[in-house]
Design a protein around this motif. Structure first.
Motif, mmCIF file in Angstrom:
data_model
loop_
_atom_site.group_PDB
_atom_site.id
_atom_site.type_symbol
_atom_site.label_atom_id
_atom_site.label_comp_id
_atom_site.label_asym_id
_atom_site.label_seq_id
_atom_site.Cartn_x
_atom_site.Cartn_y
_atom_site.Cartn_z
ATOM 1 N N PRO A 24 0.805 -1.234 0.000
ATOM 2 C CA PRO A 24 0.000 0.000 0.000
ATOM 3 C C PRO A 24 0.832 1.274 0.000
ATOM 4 O O PRO A 24 0.500 2.239 -0.701
ATOM 5 C CB PRO A 24 -0.842 -0.110 1.278
ATOM 6 N N VAL A 25 1.930 1.298 0.735
ATOM 7 C CA VAL A 25 2.749 2.505 0.796
ATOM 8 C C VAL A 25 3.500 2.700 -0.516
ATOM 9 O O VAL A 25 3.688 3.835 -0.968
ATOM 10 C CB VAL A 25 3.670 2.482 2.033
ATOM 11 N N ILE A 28 1.050 4.385 -2.763
ATOM 12 C CA ILE A 28 0.903 5.794 -2.371
ATOM 13 C C ILE A 28 2.081 6.624 -2.875
ATOM 14 O O ILE A 28 1.890 7.693 -3.461
ATOM 15 C CB ILE A 28 0.752 5.917 -0.839
ATOM 16 N N HIS A 32 2.011 9.716 -5.640
ATOM 17 C CA HIS A 32 2.464 11.070 -5.296
ATOM 18 C C HIS A 32 3.657 11.492 -6.151
ATOM 19 O O HIS A 32 3.751 12.663 -6.548
ATOM 20 C CB HIS A 32 2.790 11.169 -3.805
ATOM 21 N N GLU A 72 10.005 9.585 -4.639
ATOM 22 C CA GLU A 72 8.692 8.999 -4.378
ATOM 23 C C GLU A 72 8.294 7.987 -5.450
ATOM 24 O O GLU A 72 7.859 6.881 -5.129
ATOM 25 C CB GLU A 72 7.637 10.098 -4.258
ATOM 26 N N GLY A 76 8.824 4.235 -4.594
ATOM 27 C CA GLY A 76 7.577 3.481 -4.499
ATOM 28 C C GLY A 76 7.600 2.232 -5.363
ATOM 29 O O GLY A 76 7.156 1.156 -4.940
ATOM 30 N N TYR A 118 0.058 12.644 8.171
ATOM 31 C CA TYR A 118 0.169 11.715 7.046
ATOM 32 C C TYR A 118 1.634 11.480 6.681
ATOM 33 O O TYR A 118 2.074 10.341 6.515
ATOM 34 C CB TYR A 118 -0.617 12.268 5.852
ATOM 35 N N LEU A 122 3.925 7.993 6.866
ATOM 36 C CA LEU A 122 4.771 7.498 5.778
ATOM 37 C C LEU A 122 6.232 7.433 6.202
ATOM 38 O O LEU A 122 6.957 6.514 5.806
ATOM 39 C CB LEU A 122 4.598 8.369 4.530
#
Length: 148
Positions: A24-25, A28, A32, A72, A76, A118, A122
């Protein structure tokens, strides 16, 4: 790079727990990063994000947007694949620290006021993955097994 250093980067005895964080991260962070780099998902792209970063004093804004967006997006992707998770998590943790202290800290904790909760969550996941490594079902685990 020495085999010993590579072994330390790839090694993990963490089991399945990191997978529950990585997927999930990772999604995200990819989303982003895509906002910053490509203007995807309603983002402003490099130009708009760079202008925003410059307004915060993060200059040169375009370069800072490129660095943050790349950390990111590609970080990710690394989390999703479980490949080089520790270096990716370190870059992501650093990006979240910058976000917290340059954008969110003055707004307090809560997200509804653009606070840092938030980014802090993270950051916590990134630090956890930095410590644990990728866990099972990861490219790192496969590569670490082959390196032995």
């Amino acid at each position: 790079m020495s085999n010993r250093l590579l072994d330390r980067i790839l090694s993990t005895n963490a089991g399945w727990s990191p997978l529950a964080l990585r997927i999930p991260v990772g999604i995200i962070f990819v989303a982003h990063g895509a906002q910053k780099l490509f203007g995807a998902f309603g983002g402003y792209g490099l130009e708009g994000t760079g202008q925003f970063f410059a307004s915060l004093g993060l200059t040169p804004g375009y370069l800072m947007a490129l660095l943050a967006g790349s950390a990111e997006f590609f970080g990710g992707l690394a989390l999703l694949a479980g490949l080089l998770v520790r270096p990716a998590a370190a870059a992501l943790a650093f990006a979240m620290l910058v976000a917290i202290f340059s954008v969110h800290i003055s707004h307090g904790l809560f997200m509804d006021k653009n606070g840092y909760e938030y980014a802090l969550a993270l950051l916590a996941v990134s630090v956890s993955l930095l410590i644990s490594g990728a866990g099972r079902l990861s490219a790192d685990a496969v590569l670490a097994g082959r390196a032995r």
